[in-house]
Write a protein that holds these residues in place. Structure first.
Motif, PDB file in Angstrom:
ATOM      1  N   ARG A   1      -7.065  -7.326  -5.126  1.00 43.83           N
ATOM      2  CA  ARG A   1      -8.360  -7.789  -4.531  1.00 43.83           C
ATOM      3  C   ARG A   1      -9.185  -6.899  -3.578  1.00 43.83           C
ATOM      4  O   ARG A   1      -8.399  -6.058  -3.173  1.00 43.83           O
ATOM      5  CB  ARG A   1      -7.798  -9.194  -3.717  1.00 43.83           C
ATOM      6  CG  ARG A   1      -9.133  -9.878  -3.174  1.00 43.83           C
ATOM      7  CD  ARG A   1      -8.398 -11.239  -2.226  1.00 43.83           C
ATOM      8  NE  ARG A   1      -7.832 -11.888  -3.303  1.00 43.83           N
ATOM      9  CZ  ARG A   1      -8.413 -12.880  -3.937  1.00 43.83           C
ATOM     10  NH1 ARG A   1      -9.752 -13.013  -4.073  1.00 43.83           N
ATOM     11  NH2 ARG A   1      -7.693 -13.691  -4.873  1.00 43.83           N
TER      12      ARG A   1
ATOM     13  N   PHE B   1      -3.595   0.805  -9.878  1.00 45.31           N
ATOM     14  CA  PHE B   1      -4.634  -0.557  -9.322  1.00 45.31           C
ATOM     15  C   PHE B   1      -5.878  -0.692  -9.879  1.00 45.31           C
ATOM     16  O   PHE B   1      -6.607  -1.531  -9.584  1.00 45.31           O
ATOM     17  CB  PHE B   1      -4.796   0.116  -7.907  1.00 45.31           C
ATOM     18  CG  PHE B   1      -3.798  -0.247  -6.755  1.00 45.31           C
ATOM     19  CD1 PHE B   1      -3.072  -1.238  -6.962  1.00 45.31           C
ATOM     20  CD2 PHE B   1      -3.546   0.628  -5.884  1.00 45.31           C
ATOM     21  CE1 PHE B   1      -2.008  -1.452  -5.858  1.00 45.31           C
ATOM     22  CE2 PHE B   1      -2.671   0.491  -4.776  1.00 45.31           C
ATOM     23  CZ  PHE B   1      -1.828  -0.533  -5.081  1.00 45.31           C
TER      24      PHE B   1
ATOM     25  N   HIS C   1      -3.737   8.562   4.513  1.00 41.20           N
ATOM     26  CA  HIS C   1      -2.389   8.374   3.630  1.00 41.20           C
ATOM     27  C   HIS C   1      -2.893   8.402   2.420  1.00 41.20           C
ATOM     28  O   HIS C   1      -4.162   8.397   2.100  1.00 41.20           O
ATOM     29  CB  HIS C   1      -2.000   6.841   3.955  1.00 41.20           C
ATOM     30  CG  HIS C   1      -1.633   6.818   5.307  1.00 41.20           C
ATOM     31  ND1 HIS C   1      -1.910   5.507   6.311  1.00 41.20           N
ATOM     32  CD2 HIS C   1      -1.338   7.241   6.389  1.00 41.20           C
ATOM     33  CE1 HIS C   1      -1.332   5.636   7.364  1.00 41.20           C
ATOM     34  NE2 HIS C   1      -0.872   6.925   7.476  1.00 41.20           N
TER      35      HIS C   1
ATOM     36  N   ASN D   1     -11.796   0.589  -0.939  1.00 37.39           N
ATOM     37  CA  ASN D   1     -10.638   0.499  -0.038  1.00 37.39           C
ATOM     38  C   ASN D   1      -9.882  -0.768  -0.270  1.00 37.39           C
ATOM     39  O   ASN D   1     -10.289  -1.894  -0.035  1.00 37.39           O
ATOM     40  CB  ASN D   1     -11.023   0.416   1.578  1.00 37.39           C
ATOM     41  CG  ASN D   1     -11.667   1.783   1.733  1.00 37.39           C
ATOM     42  OD1 ASN D   1     -12.878   2.117   1.579  1.00 37.39           O
ATOM     43  ND2 ASN D   1     -10.661   2.725   2.411  1.00 37.39           N
ATOM     44  N   ILE D   2      -8.652  -0.581  -0.672  1.00 34.52           N
ATOM     45  CA  ILE D   2      -7.681  -1.725  -0.839  1.00 34.52           C
ATOM     46  C   ILE D   2      -6.767  -1.951   0.234  1.00 34.52           C
ATOM     47  O   ILE D   2      -6.255  -1.052   0.941  1.00 34.52           O
ATOM     48  CB  ILE D   2      -6.850  -1.408  -2.193  1.00 34.52           C
ATOM     49  CG1 ILE D   2      -7.657  -1.449  -3.514  1.00 34.52           C
ATOM     50  CG2 ILE D   2      -5.808  -2.382  -2.201  1.00 34.52           C
ATOM     51  CD1 ILE D   2      -6.913  -0.907  -4.542  1.00 34.52           C
TER      52      ILE D   2
ATOM     53  N   MET E   1       0.937  -1.216  -0.078  1.00 32.95           N
ATOM     54  CA  MET E   1       0.103   0.047  -0.037  1.00 32.95           C
ATOM     55  C   MET E   1       0.884   1.217   0.055  1.00 32.95           C
ATOM     56  O   MET E   1       0.771   2.262  -0.627  1.00 32.95           O
ATOM     57  CB  MET E   1      -1.099   0.077   1.188  1.00 32.95           C
ATOM     58  CG  MET E   1      -2.063  -0.642   1.165  1.00 32.95           C
ATOM     59  SD  MET E   1      -3.083  -0.085  -0.261  1.00 32.95           S
ATOM     60  CE  MET E   1      -4.003   1.215   0.461  1.00 32.95           C
TER      61      MET E   1
ATOM     62  N   HIS F   1      -8.074   4.766  -6.823  1.00 34.41           N
ATOM     63  CA  HIS F   1      -8.321   3.482  -6.599  1.00 34.41           C
ATOM     64  C   HIS F   1      -8.086   3.107  -5.119  1.00 34.41           C
ATOM     65  O   HIS F   1      -9.001   1.895  -5.036  1.00 34.41           O
ATOM     66  CB  HIS F   1      -7.566   2.517  -7.520  1.00 34.41           C
ATOM     67  CG  HIS F   1      -7.843   2.638  -8.942  1.00 34.41           C
ATOM     68  ND1 HIS F   1      -6.880   3.505  -9.779  1.00 34.41           N
ATOM     69  CD2 HIS F   1      -8.763   2.094  -9.816  1.00 34.41           C
ATOM     70  CE1 HIS F   1      -7.589   3.155 -11.023  1.00 34.41           C
ATOM     71  NE2 HIS F   1      -8.662   2.517 -10.806  1.00 34.41           N
ATOM     72  N   CYS F   2      -7.291   3.458  -4.305  1.00 32.23           N
ATOM     73  CA  CYS F   2      -6.694   2.801  -3.354  1.00 32.23           C
ATOM     74  C   CYS F   2      -7.605   2.909  -1.702  1.00 32.23           C
ATOM     75  O   CYS F   2      -7.911   2.219  -0.832  1.00 32.23           O
ATOM     76  CB  CYS F   2      -5.487   2.566  -2.956  1.00 32.23           C
ATOM     77  SG  CYS F   2      -4.749   4.384  -2.066  1.00 32.23           S
TER      78      CYS F   2
ATOM     79  N   GLY G   1      -2.101   6.015  -1.031  1.00 33.35           N
ATOM     80  CA  GLY G   1      -1.791   4.956  -1.660  1.00 33.35           C
ATOM     81  C   GLY G   1      -1.503   4.742  -2.986  1.00 33.35           C
ATOM     82  O   GLY G   1      -1.117   3.872  -3.875  1.00 33.35           O
ATOM     83  N   CYS G   2      -2.066   5.953  -3.989  1.00 33.66           N
ATOM     84  CA  CYS G   2      -2.162   5.986  -5.363  1.00 33.66           C
ATOM     85  C   CYS G   2      -2.306   7.296  -5.842  1.00 33.66           C
ATOM     86  O   CYS G   2      -2.199   8.013  -5.147  1.00 33.66           O
ATOM     87  CB  CYS G   2      -3.247   4.906  -5.766  1.00 33.66           C
ATOM     88  SG  CYS G   2      -4.825   5.482  -5.576  1.00 33.66           S
ATOM     89  N   ASP G   3      -2.332   7.113  -7.239  1.00 33.04           N
ATOM     90  CA  ASP G   3      -2.521   8.560  -7.697  1.00 33.04           C
ATOM     91  C   ASP G   3      -3.827   8.516  -8.481  1.00 33.04           C
ATOM     92  O   ASP G   3      -3.947   9.477  -9.614  1.00 33.04           O
ATOM     93  CB  ASP G   3      -1.308   9.063  -8.461  1.00 33.04           C
ATOM     94  CG  ASP G   3      -0.177   7.959  -9.031  1.00 33.04           C
ATOM     95  OD1 ASP G   3       0.805   8.107  -9.169  1.00 33.04           O
ATOM     96  OD2 ASP G   3      -1.112   6.897  -9.579  1.00 33.04           O
ATOM     97  N   THR G   4      -4.563   7.765  -8.646  1.00 30.89           N
ATOM     98  CA  THR G   4      -5.618   7.368  -9.582  1.00 30.89           C
ATOM     99  C   THR G   4      -7.010   7.140  -8.878  1.00 30.89           C
ATOM    100  O   THR G   4      -8.104   6.856  -9.515  1.00 30.89           O
ATOM    101  CB  THR G   4      -5.353   6.154 -10.433  1.00 30.89           C
ATOM    102  OG1 THR G   4      -5.149   5.243  -9.445  1.00 30.89           O
ATOM    103  CG2 THR G   4      -4.406   6.440 -11.245  1.00 30.89           C
TER     104      THR G   4
ATOM    105  N   ALA H   1      -6.794   4.879   0.607  1.00 21.94           N
ATOM    106  CA  ALA H   1      -5.954   5.138   1.865  1.00 21.94           C
ATOM    107  C   ALA H   1      -6.320   6.529   2.359  1.00 21.94           C
ATOM    108  O   ALA H   1      -6.262   6.616   3.290  1.00 21.94           O
ATOM    109  CB  ALA H   1      -4.513   4.784   1.544  1.00 21.94           C
TER     110      ALA H   1
ATOM    111  N   ARG I   1       2.223   5.745  -7.448  1.00 23.55           N
ATOM    112  CA  ARG I   1       1.773   4.567  -7.542  1.00 23.55           C
ATOM    113  C   ARG I   1       2.064   4.088  -8.873  1.00 23.55           C
ATOM    114  O   ARG I   1       2.611   2.937  -9.079  1.00 23.55           O
ATOM    115  CB  ARG I   1       0.350   4.225  -7.493  1.00 23.55           C
ATOM    116  CG  ARG I   1      -0.186   2.921  -7.856  1.00 23.55           C
ATOM    117  CD  ARG I   1       0.238   1.856  -7.024  1.00 23.55           C
ATOM    118  NE  ARG I   1       0.366   1.946  -5.495  1.00 23.55           N
ATOM    119  CZ  ARG I   1       0.859   1.443  -4.524  1.00 23.55           C
ATOM    120  NH1 ARG I   1       1.576   0.388  -4.867  1.00 23.55           N
ATOM    121  NH2 ARG I   1       0.632   1.555  -3.258  1.00 23.55           N
TER     122      ARG I   1
END
Ligand code: FES
Ligand code: FES
Lengths: 827, 173
Positions: A742, A736, B38, B133-134, A201, B45-46, B40-43, B48, A286
């Motif tokens: 998942r 992602f 936090h 949420n990943i 993450m 998706h995550c 966790g990505c820039d798209t 966080a 990412r």
């Protein structure tokens, strides 16, 4: 709280084996944890944005940074031209003419390779300026996969090598020729494991501050070790170790092996700080993570098993080709070498031959990903064993049991030099049958098949080695060279722990581990609390490494499941030493012999004369404030101990290429039931169970949560995850959204059982655990899918076995029956 | 361009002049100094970066700070109160639902919004609420269980007319 604060009586090991709630969670659930990007930075910190090559292979003709440098707030735009003035290549484990820098020099060799670094006051300014840097590329022909790399006349990724093969070697143990001559049957399989990653993450990050006054470069980074790599970085940056300080924070947002590969960026960002003289911070995005961090090797394997008439495994031959991307960076060729000692898994196979070939391509370089190289090994090996069972008409679990190393054989030395500590694999299989309810599962499969559903069962077993013995990489060095007197062999894998009792009685444990979710603080606190008779909350545990303040070694860090094996042992040994110190000081103060002293509930007293006692608080106070007292003077009673734990079997590699790459060897058996959707090829997991032999666990709650994650990751890998690129080497799934991860909508809950056999090599008998499902999981699922597709005679030979592959190769109507392997499997 | 904004975060008022292009997540982390949220990505998706804004779970990397003008924002730092930890925090800990903890703040905030809108969620409801949420440690079984348990605790304590707060607070910090 202090050493004396316990209210209740505690005896040793009270907390060992208890699912104690994690101490880390108090800060992690309240937003108070400090991950790398949360740390405050030195004054004057600038931000780095890395410009990366859009081409997988191109000559860099010119870099024009004139406009970028003019942007207000930009400090510098650095390319290889500048940075090579403060940097040498990163040393490789392989002997090779290849020079590996963390930034492209004259050529870019993968799409995503750093080409320039923009350093500016803020990240936004650096990003703006980066868009103004113009690079003149001359695209070159791309070698994107193994087949092309090995084709006649293929362009070379590295011209200095003269071929794309950077390493080739055959290891032979026992008498393989004879074994195959004796064989009644020879069974073979082929498997291709595509490049994949298990992205954490939290992305990579480095803050580097070069201080001209002290001439020291300090780096804060979420690097996980091994600290051999810190040595490699220091070498590249022309720094002696006393001028390179690495600080890893106690909170790291996941790694799954990937964060070993922070090290090239430690070199790059460090060089930027040295060159510019300002502190530099870089946090990976990412997308950068997908194109520029790391991945697992792409592997082609061909395995052959020599079988006797009664199904005994007489010999194993393997031909392995690994694509390790654009540079053979350390610790490659570890994808293969790390597993040499346990190549034969839990089976007794005396004759073994492994031929390995390492190939460079214009793709992202590789490094260890959770269970380094073992999914690559376990999947084909277990597929092979399953096929042997089919061909001999034997029950697949029975055939395995027949060939297992038996309990009486331990400690067992494998043909290739691995020293297995303990195990009862047969008992573990019985346990697996029970928790999986094998009879019920089989009945269920039959029932569903009658309904016309595509369902199947699969089993896989494996060895779960823990700790990395540096010696394994010496196998990459030619024997002639290893024979020379000047050659310095490598070995060992030690873990350290320092335990202190402060003057006011507070207990501090300092580990040399870099946990990323493994709960080391809790586990260490449980151990220390058990030995010193306090509560886990009474022990402050510090994790993460500071090379200027922690007793560390080149093995330090958290990788290769080392904590469960050697880390726990180091902490436990340090706690025992501390108790001994306290007892000795008490014996002097009380005037009785040390073996007469017992420690209970914060009080040390004489067993023979219970009225002779001293509270631990007073004892600690006396040691600190009155060491010159008659009773104590002249002795060393400092309440600080450092224990470094190693096991004796971690010796150097031999000249006949035998090596014991791990300290302890757990076992895992996995069973899976799956259903394949006839219309889409998608796979649902009906049931999944694993039995682990971890030697026992200090905190079963933590072990379970780690294994739950590993099992789900295993299924993600097996069914979905691969890094896809086109034939020009362009990565196609870099978010992602495109790379499968998942979510809470499609997880499954695995069933777990324990079949612990204590290790004789560690004081509490523990071994490492939690990478096992990452290897047996995909193997069991593959075998289950083949079973579900039995009417198609399916040979699943590619990982991941995506719904698309399953559908297009087997389920699309006209393929029925044609997909049966045309190879002659039975010699 | 710069603009001045007023945002309420965890009940506290913040007034700042910010660049238009500043993302809310960067405002929360870098300007307000609340680093529990936090990225966790820039798209997008995550998850966080999930916070609760005006009662709804929102990905703070997908909106600009200036768009949050006048909004009331809740972040993970505001979850515990003086009387103790929130039942979600207690139950995440009790159920070993935290591994590396990098996703945890976002998941807690999604769960908070869920439980307010749907105090009796089924496991399916919970899974659905968490699709944004990943968790890369893939601790989903434990996470879903923890949220379900927290919902039971909250309901039970409401029935008893007591504040549902955890006892663990004294051990905190
Ligand atoms: S940071 Fe990933 S969704 Fe916001
Ligand atoms: S706990 Fe690590 S990402 Fe969720």
């Amino acid at each position: 709280m202090t050493i004396q604060s316990s209210q209740e009586k505690r005896t040793e090991q009270t907390y060992v084996g208890v699912a104690y709630p994690r101490l880390e969670d108090l800060r992690l659930t309240t937003g108070k944890a400090k991950f790398l990007d949360d740390l405050s930075v030195p004054p004057g910190t600038h931000y780095a944005v890395i410009l990366r090559s859009p081409y997988a292979h191109a000559k860099i003709k010119r870099i024009d940074a004139e406009d970028a440098i003019k942007v207000p707030g930009v400090r510098a735009v650095l390319t290889a031209v500048e940075l090579l003035s403060v940097m040498d290549p990163l040393p490789l484990a392989l002997r090779s003419p290849i020079r590996y820098y963390p930034i492209a020099t004259d050529r870019a060799r993968y799409a995503g390779e750093p080409v320039a670094v923009v350093i500016a006051r803020t990240r936004a300014i650096a990003e703006d300026a980066a868009s103004k840097v113009n690079v003149d590329y001359e695209p070159l022909e791309v070698v994107a996969d193994i087949e092309k790399a090995l084709a006649q006349g293929a362009p070379n990724v590295h011209e200095a090598v003269g071929s794309n093969t950077v390493w080739k070697k055959t290891f032979s143990y026992g008498d393989v020729g004879n074994a195959f001559e004796q064989a009644v049957k020879v069974v073979s399989v082929d498997v291709r494991v595509n490049g994949y990653t298990v992205p954490p993450m939290e992305t990579f990050g480095v803050v580097a501050e070069y201080d001209r006054g002290s001439d020291v470069l300090t780096e804060w980074c979420n690097f996980i070790g091994p600290f051999t790599m810190a040595y490699v970085v220091a070498k590249a940056l022309r720094l002696s170790q006393d001028r390179f300080r690495v600080i890893v924070p106690g909170d790291i947002g996941g790694s799954f092996g990937t964060k070993l590969a922070v090290y090239p960026y430690m070199a790059l960002i460090g060089a930027c700080s040295i060159f510019t003289g300002v502190p530099v911070k870089w946090i990976e995005t990412r997308m950068e993570h997908f194109v520029g961090s790391t991945r697992a090797a792409t592997r082609l394997s061909h395995l052959e098993m020599a079988l006797s008439a009664d199904g005994e495994f007489l010999g194993l031959k393997a031909r392995i080709t690994d694509d390790i991307g654009a540079y053979p960076r350390s610790p490659e060729p570890g994808h293969l070498l790390k597993s040499v000692s346990n190549f034969t898994g839990p089976y007794k196979i005396a004759n073994l031959e492994i031929s390995g070939e390492y190939v460079t391509t214009n793709t992202l370089p590789t490094s260890p990903i959770r269970a380094f190289g073992r999914p690559h090994l376990c999947i084909p090996l277990e597929k092979l064993v399953d096929k042997c069972a089919k061909i001999t008409g034997t029950d697949p679990l029975e055939l395995r049991k027949r060939n297992f190393i038996q309990p009486r054989d331990f400690p067992y030395t494998t043909a290739s030099g691995g020293v297995y500590d303990s195990g009862d694999y047969g008992a573990a299989i019985e346990k697996l049958k029970q928790i999986f309810d094998l009879d019920g599962a089989r009945a269920d499969i039959l029932e569903k098949r009658r309904e016309g559903r595509l369902v199947g069962l699969g089993f896989a077993v494996g060895i779960e080695p823990s700790v990395s013995n540096m010696a394994y990489l010496d196998l990459a060095i030619p024997e002639e060279e290893r024979q020379k007197a000047t050659f310095m062999p490598h070995s060992g894998g030690q873990h350290s722990a320092t335990l202190k009792i402060e003057p006011d009685g507070h207990i501090v444990a300092r580990l040399d581990s870099c946990p990323q979710g493994q709960g080391h603080e809790t586990v260490a606190a449980q151990l220390v609390a058990s030995v010193l008779g306090v509560n886990p909350e009474d022990v402050r545990v510090l994790t993460g490494v500071d090379t200027f303040n922690v007793s560390w070694s080149i093995s330090s860090g958290t990788y290769a499941s080392r904590f469960g094996s050697l880390g726990i042992s180091a902490v436990y040994s340090a706690a025992l030493d501390m108790r001994k110190k306290l007892t000795e000081a008490a014996s002097k103060l009380l005037g009785v012999s040390a073996d007469d002293i017992v420690m209970e509930n914060g009080v040390l007293f004489s067993k023979s004369r219970r009225d002779l006692k001293i509270s631990s608080k007073r004892l600690v106070g006396t040691v600190y404030w009155n060491p010159g007292s008659d009773a104590l003077k002249g002795g060393d009673h400092t309440l600080s101990v450092t224990r470094t734990f190693n096991v004796e079997t971690l010796g150097p590699a031999t000249l006949d290429n035998k090596v014991n790459a791990s300290a302890t060897y757990g076992f895992i058996g996995t069973a899976a039931a799956v259903e394949v959707d006839r219309d889409t090829g998608s796979v649902s997991i009906l049931k999944y169970a694993s039995v682990h032999d971890s030697g026992g666990s200090v905190n079963p709650g933590i072990v379970e949560q780690l294994c739950v994650g590993a099992a789900n990751q295993a299924a993600s890998h097996a069914l979905h995850q691969e890094l896809i690129h086109d034939d020009r080497g362009q990565p196609l799934n870099i978010t992602f959204g495109d790379y499968y991860v998942r979510t809470a909508e499609d997880f499954f809950t695995p069933i777990f059982g324990s079949a612990a056999k204590k290790s004789p090599f560690t004081p509490l008998g523990t071994k490492g655990v939690s990478e096992g499902d990452n290897m047996t999981g995909p193997a069991a699922l593959l075998i289950a899918i083949q079973d579900a597709l039995y009417e198609y005679n399916a040979d699943i030979d590619t990982v991941p076995f995506t719904a698309e592959r399953i559908w297009s190769r087997f389920l699309s109507k006209n393929n029925l029956g044609e997909s049966a392997s045309s190879r002659s499997d039975v010699a | 361009m710069n603009r001045s904004i007023d945002i309420k975060i965890n009940g506290k008022n913040y007034s700042d002049v910010v660049e238009d292009r500043l993302l809310l997540v960067n405002y929360i982390r870098d300007v307000a100094g609340l680093t529990g949220t936090h990225m966790g990505c820039d798209t997008g998706h995550c998850g966080a970066c999930t916070i609760v804004m005006n009662g709804e779970a929102v990905k703070s990397c997908l909106i600009l700070a200036v768009q949050a003008e006048g909004a009331s924002v809740e972040t993970v730092e505001g979850l515990a109160s003086e009387t103790g930890l929130h039942p979600l925090q207690v139950s995440f800990r009790r159920n070993f639902a935290v591994q590396c903890g990098f996703c945890t703040a976002g998941i807690l905030m999604s769960a908070l919004a869920l439980l307010r809108n749907n105090p009796e969620p089924s496991p399916e409801d919970i899974s659905k609420a968490l699709t944004g949420n990943i968790c890369r440690c893939e601790g989903y079984p434990n996470i879903v269980k923890a949220i379900e348990e927290a919902s039971l605790v909250i309901r039970a304590s409401k029935d008893l007319g007591r504040e549902p707060r955890g006892k663990e607070n004294e051990k905190e910090g």
